[in-house]
Structures are given as C-alpha cells and as structure tokens.
Design an enzyme around this catalytic site. Sequence first.
Site, PDB file in Angstrom:
ATOM      1  N   ASP A  10       0.863  -1.183   0.000  1.00 31.58           N
ATOM      2  CA  ASP A  10       0.000   0.000   0.000  1.00 31.58           C
ATOM      3  C   ASP A  10       0.905   1.240   0.000  1.00 31.58           C
ATOM      4  O   ASP A  10       1.623   1.479   0.966  1.00 31.58           O
ATOM      5  CB  ASP A  10      -0.878  -0.062   1.264  1.00 31.58           C
ATOM      6  CG  ASP A  10      -1.898   1.055   1.308  1.00 31.58           C
ATOM      7  OD1 ASP A  10      -1.655   2.121   0.722  1.00 31.58           O
ATOM      8  OD2 ASP A  10      -2.944   0.860   1.959  1.00 31.58           O
ATOM      9  N   ASP A 110      -3.076   2.653  -5.690  1.00 30.23           N
ATOM     10  CA  ASP A 110      -1.974   2.615  -4.721  1.00 30.23           C
ATOM     11  C   ASP A 110      -1.929   1.351  -3.871  1.00 30.23           C
ATOM     12  O   ASP A 110      -1.388   1.362  -2.774  1.00 30.23           O
ATOM     13  CB  ASP A 110      -2.028   3.858  -3.820  1.00 30.23           C
ATOM     14  CG  ASP A 110      -3.219   3.829  -2.878  1.00 30.23           C
ATOM     15  OD1 ASP A 110      -4.113   2.994  -3.065  1.00 30.23           O
ATOM     16  OD2 ASP A 110      -3.234   4.647  -1.946  1.00 30.23           O
ATOM     17  N   GLU A 111      -2.510   0.266  -4.368  1.00 32.33           N
ATOM     18  CA  GLU A 111      -2.584  -0.951  -3.569  1.00 32.33           C
ATOM     19  C   GLU A 111      -2.539  -2.192  -4.449  1.00 32.33           C
ATOM     20  O   GLU A 111      -3.202  -2.232  -5.480  1.00 32.33           O
ATOM     21  CB  GLU A 111      -3.919  -0.945  -2.812  1.00 32.33           C
ATOM     22  CG  GLU A 111      -3.831  -1.298  -1.349  1.00 32.33           C
ATOM     23  CD  GLU A 111      -5.208  -1.228  -0.689  1.00 32.33           C
ATOM     24  OE1 GLU A 111      -5.744  -0.111  -0.605  1.00 32.33           O
ATOM     25  OE2 GLU A 111      -5.710  -2.284  -0.290  1.00 32.33           O
TER      26      GLU A 111
END
Length: 367
Positions: A10, A110-111
Amino acid sequence: MQNRVVILADFDYFFAQCEELRNPILKDKPIVVGVYSGRTEISGAVSTSNYIARKYGVKSGMPIFLAIRKLEGTEAVFFPVDHEYYEEISDRIMQIFRNYASDMEQVSIDEAYLDVTEQVQGSFEKAKNYAEEIKTEVKKQVSISFTIGVGPNKLVAKIACDSQKPDGLTIITPDEIGCFLSPLPVDRLLGVGKKINAKMDSMGIITIDDLAKVDIQKLIAIFGQNLGLYFYNAARGIDNEPVRESGEAGSIGRMGTLKEDTRDISVIMAKIKEQIEDIYNEFITKNMSFRLVGISAVMTDLSGKSRSKTLDKPAKGKETIYKGARELFEKYLTETERPIRRVGVKIGSFVKEEPRQKQITSFFQSS
DNA sequence: GTATGCTTTCGGC
DNA sequence: TTACGGCCGAAAGCATAC
C-alpha cells in the site's frame, strides 16, 4: 499443501508523495492534494496530504478551505490532483511488482496483492527479506515508499498492512494469526459494515475473538449460509480467495459540480452530455455492451441520491446513455424540490455479447 | 427460509 | 464571512425466484 505467502503493498500518502517526488524541495513542508470543483478559487475537497500536513489535522475528504485554515502560518503547498501523473508512477511500480510475484492483483492506484509463495518457498522467514528487497528496489527505481503486510492469505495481509504505516512491514505467520486477530474489532473484517457491526454488537460480539467463539450453526442461522460461513472462517483468519488480476472495471461513471445549484433539466443535461462524451470515449475501447444506466445527484445540503435502471437488452450507443440519463433525471426531479449541486452519470453491467439482433418472436417465426 | 438479482447508499482512497 | 470531489466496489435493502 504448503502455506501461501501473500503480500499487500500500500503506497504511503500516495498522491502527496508523488508531488514530493516531482518537487523534492517541498518535502519538509505540509503538502495537500485536492480536487478543485471550479466553483470558487478554493472550492473543493482534500484527496490526501503528507504526514506533515496531517499533524496539523488535515484529513482526506475535508473541505479545502478547512485545510487552509488548519495550515495557516505554515509554508503549506496545495496541488490539484494530477491523476495522469500518479497513474504513470503507479504503473511503473506495479510493473516492478509483477517481476517479484507469480500472481499480482492491483486493487487500486496505490494498492496491490502479490502472491510470492513460490519465490520464498512458503517461508515467512524468507518473506521478510523478500519484502524488504521489493521495497528497496522500488525505492531505487521510482523513489516511492510503501507499506507491506504479509500473511498466509489476502485477509490477513490486509489487516497486517493496516497495523503499521507509513513505510511499515508487518508479517503475520500462520501461528500468529490467533493472537493478532483476536483483540481487533470485528469491523476490521471485510464484510462487516455499520449495520452488521451493530447487529454483532447487540449479540455481544465486539472483537474478532468474540466472533470466533460463536458456533457456525448460529452464524448461518443469523447471517445466512454464505455470509455466516464467511464470518466463521474470517474470524479464524481463513481466506482462500486467490490473488488474481481483477478484470475490467464493472462500471464507468463521471461526476461533476455545476456552476450553480439548479433544477433546470437543460442545464443538468448539458453537463451530463459532456460527461457522457467522456464515458463513451473510455467505453468504446472495451468493445462491450452495457446493461445499466445510472445517474447521481448531490443536493445543496450535500446529501446524495442515485437512480439507475437495467436495460431490457444490452446496448452500446451514446444515445442510449443520454436518453436513459434524461429519463432518470426527469423522474427524479419530480421526486424532490431541492436544487442540485453536483450531477453524475454512469454505465455498468458490461456484457461481452453483442446486443441481440433477433427478437425472441422472430426465432419462433423462423422455426 | 434461502438464494439471487436489482437498486440505492456507504465508505475508502 | 463564506467556502465541501470524484471515482469505484462493497454493503445493505428490497423484491422475486426457488
């Protein structure tokens, strides 16, 4: 069968970190990245901020004027979101991830989950070094930091990741699952939202350990077969969902703020038309049909409403979106008397098949 | 009753 | 003095099917 070893990565305060990357001289100042609606100079909401800004009380989702107020007297810098730039950076990192994992599942910009079972031969000992290696490599190539959670499945990796940020690395081995999950509140589990949390609360289920003590028959009686079984497993850290590249998005939508609040259908549809152009350009590349058209409206008081309808048959035309949206807005306007601030439109329920050419009746006629 | 599909709302980022 | 985004999938609430 050996353990799986699953990583969740993350990226730390991602949008703001990207702005730091582009402009390293700002690194020691509060940075706020926000969506500006264009109504006034500062009208908009905070998307994310770096940790320096967070120290002053800036939070995601807060109005930009409030962030400005909280950062008064500092050298804070504000940026509008630059999605294209963030995506470019994200793509580079995701590409690196692919080299480190047998399977990779991007969850958002973002993960991502990585199945690294083979790479570390099922060893959590090795996973620690391996995770550090990935962090180092990304830092070297892209200069972005992120937090990693490692576990025997996605469920545990996710909760591990949440437990220490930023730039964290938390590893939960199968032996540690019990101690790790037990004291956490049940709503940390995917699937436990406000309503189910309240229901569990009324049953005296506060922590994951409380949930693990309820017998399976009772869970199934209360939550149904699927959900009951899921909770039974989740409370024990059991999750067999594979790490796999998720397919295309299930819907495409656009939303925007009107220049002024209005109930004028022609003003609304003018905005909607622009949004449809945008949606359509994205949709056309997919070579699919859609079965759902929906609209959303945010009123003056910021309360939101949405309406949607499933089409009788799949469609792929711009006109179908426009007609559907207009119909839904006309109907909606008769149901409320408040002015509208923001409007949006979306399509979804994509299907591969071409819209069928023949009617059922013609099938019977021809046979 | 449970499963399933459709619709609206919620909530994370 | 005022001033609050835009996406998406998950959750939740129904209606209907089985």
